[in-house]
Write an enzyme that holds these catalytic residues in place. Structure first.
Site, PDB file in Angstrom:
ATOM      1  N   GLU A 225      46.972  -5.590 -22.609  1.00 52.51           N
ATOM      2  CA  GLU A 225      46.262  -6.148 -21.455  1.00 52.51           C
ATOM      3  C   GLU A 225      45.361  -7.267 -21.934  1.00 52.51           C
ATOM      4  O   GLU A 225      44.686  -7.139 -22.955  1.00 52.51           O
ATOM      5  CB  GLU A 225      45.337  -5.122 -20.782  1.00 52.51           C
ATOM      6  CG  GLU A 225      45.971  -3.981 -20.082  1.00 52.51           C
ATOM      7  CD  GLU A 225      44.914  -3.080 -19.444  1.00 52.51           C
ATOM      8  OE1 GLU A 225      43.761  -3.540 -19.260  1.00 52.51           O
ATOM      9  OE2 GLU A 225      45.235  -1.924 -19.142  1.00 52.51           O
ATOM     10  N   GLU A 277      43.621  -6.660  -6.111  1.00 51.28           N
ATOM     11  CA  GLU A 277      43.649  -5.310  -5.527  1.00 51.28           C
ATOM     12  C   GLU A 277      42.421  -5.129  -4.642  1.00 51.28           C
ATOM     13  O   GLU A 277      41.302  -4.977  -5.125  1.00 51.28           O
ATOM     14  CB  GLU A 277      43.671  -4.271  -6.641  1.00 51.28           C
ATOM     15  CG  GLU A 277      44.882  -4.420  -7.553  1.00 51.28           C
ATOM     16  CD  GLU A 277      44.761  -3.567  -8.797  1.00 51.28           C
ATOM     17  OE1 GLU A 277      45.128  -2.381  -8.723  1.00 51.28           O
ATOM     18  OE2 GLU A 277      44.300  -4.073  -9.828  1.00 51.28           O
ATOM     19  N   LYS A 280      40.097  -1.761  -5.057  1.00 54.86           N
ATOM     20  CA  LYS A 280      39.772  -1.235  -6.377  1.00 54.86           C
ATOM     21  C   LYS A 280      38.258  -1.074  -6.516  1.00 54.86           C
ATOM     22  O   LYS A 280      37.496  -2.009  -6.259  1.00 54.86           O
ATOM     23  CB  LYS A 280      40.299  -2.175  -7.464  1.00 54.86           C
ATOM     24  CG  LYS A 280      40.221  -1.584  -8.859  1.00 54.86           C
ATOM     25  CD  LYS A 280      40.960  -2.478  -9.840  1.00 54.86           C
ATOM     26  CE  LYS A 280      40.871  -1.920 -11.248  1.00 54.86           C
ATOM     27  NZ  LYS A 280      41.567  -2.788 -12.222  1.00 54.86           N
ATOM     28  N   GLU A 286      36.583  -6.413 -10.366  1.00 57.84           N
ATOM     29  CA  GLU A 286      37.742  -5.529 -10.499  1.00 57.84           C
ATOM     30  C   GLU A 286      38.824  -5.819  -9.472  1.00 57.84           C
ATOM     31  O   GLU A 286      39.996  -5.493  -9.693  1.00 57.84           O
ATOM     32  CB  GLU A 286      37.308  -4.063 -10.397  1.00 57.84           C
ATOM     33  CG  GLU A 286      36.408  -3.594 -11.520  1.00 57.84           C
ATOM     34  CD  GLU A 286      37.070  -3.677 -12.886  1.00 57.84           C
ATOM     35  OE1 GLU A 286      38.310  -3.623 -12.958  1.00 57.84           O
ATOM     36  OE2 GLU A 286      36.351  -3.816 -13.885  1.00 57.84           O
TER      37      GLU A 286
END
Length: 338
Positions: A225, A277, A280, A286
């Protein structure tokens, strides 16, 4: 549910094909995603859920059942690259289960050349600067040393979630933004005879130094990641900075420059994440790691220059690095960073 507006799995797979993305990371073995991957030609890293580690560590039959459920039915039509046994488990209550779970799963994989590994955060290091001093922390060394040696023995890499963004916001006085974004025009860190002009290489080489000290000099580091958020933390997290980081990262990986400690070979790298997202939890950033909005439009443009690199087309070389899937695109997400 981390997002309630993401495309269905088959549309996500079509996006990967359209964008010539050749590898994907799934954080758990989601059957709908695995079905969508059949005959796609996309290589996949499949994660073992952290909550399953104890059972897999304590029972070889459980490992056989896991393989029989999530790997064997798809193995002729899905290209499995690694089985990722836990994500950012160290340190923690489940740390002691990782290696026996890895061993059981590797032994249960009686076909193909699929390797097991685990994905760590760089916080497993007790010392990371200078990079040559990299060493596992006292909280993790009892687990990381035998895992590193096991990976060395089976010829598997260590997967690491490496985030210059978090390093920068944690110490903006000593770490410059250009150093974190790959835009420094000068050497920033000199470590013996090695010179560093970007933070990612420094962080990766600290892991290599720790692996060497652990008796695992042949283990490669895969960046499982990395990325940069496009919103949520003022002027640091703009679409421009996210574009700069990810574009420069791609150029760096495709250059085959490697790191100063491991020069000449591309570092296999996975970008986080495919989509923003909207549900999230946590800090505002985030929700803003994606390259794409859920409607499949780009959050910011990424330029992928088509060129020939050492007798490979750029698209073939692209297989060396890949945008990682946000697992929530398939209905569930297990956090990829803290």
């Amino acid at each position: 549910m981390v997002a309630n507006d993401l495309p269905p799995p088959r549309e996500v797979i079509d996006m990967y094909k359209l964008n010539q993305i050749g590898r994907m990371r799934l954080y758990d073995p989601n059957p709908e995603a695995l079905e969508a991957l059949r005959n796609s030609g996309i290589e996949v890293l499949v994660g073992v859920r952290n909550e399953d580690l104890q059972q897999l560590a304590g029972s070889y039959s459980a490992a056989e059942n896991w393989v029989a459920t999530y790997i064997t039915p798809y193995s002729l039509q899905v290209q499995f690259r690694y089985i990722v046994v836990g994500n950012e488990v160290f340190p923690g209550n489940s740390a002691r289960y990782v290696l026996p779970a890895m061993e059981n799963l590797q032994n249960a994989l009686s076909f193909g050349d699929i390797k097991v590994s685990t994905s760590i955060a760089t916080s497993v290091l007790g010392v990371s600067y200078p990079p040559s001093a990299g060493a596992f922390s006292q909280d993790t060394i009892e687990y990381m040393v035998p895992i590193a040696q096991y990976l060395n023995n089976i010829g598997a890499p260590l997967l690491a979630n490496v985030y210059p963004y978090f390093a920068y916001i944690g110490d903006p006085i000593d770490i410059s933004l250009p150093y974190a974004l790959f835009t420094s025009e000068t050497v920033v860190v000199t470590d013996g005879g090695l010179s560093y002009d970007n933070l990612l290489d420094t962080m990766v080489d600290a892991l290599y130094a720790a692996l060497e000290k652990a008796g695992a000099p042949q283990v490669q580091v895969v960046v499982s990641e990395t990325g940069w958020p496009s919103n949520g933390n003022g002027e640091v997290t703009t679409p421009e900075n996210a574009q700069i980081y990810n574009s420069n990262l791609i150029s760096h990986v495709l250059s085959s420059r490697g790191t100063p400690r491991r020069p000449g070979n591309s570092t296999e790298t996975y970008l986080f994440a495919m989509f923003n997202e909207n549900m999230k939890p946590g800090a505002a950033v985030e929700q803003h790691w994606g390259l794409f909005y859920p409607n499949k439009s780009q959050v910011y443009p990424i330029n992928f220059p088509v060129k020939t690199l050492k007798h490979k087309t750029w698209f073939q070389k692209l297989m060396q690095w890949i945008i990682q899937s946000a697992q929530s695109a398939f209905g569930k997400h297990i956090y990829g960073h803290n």
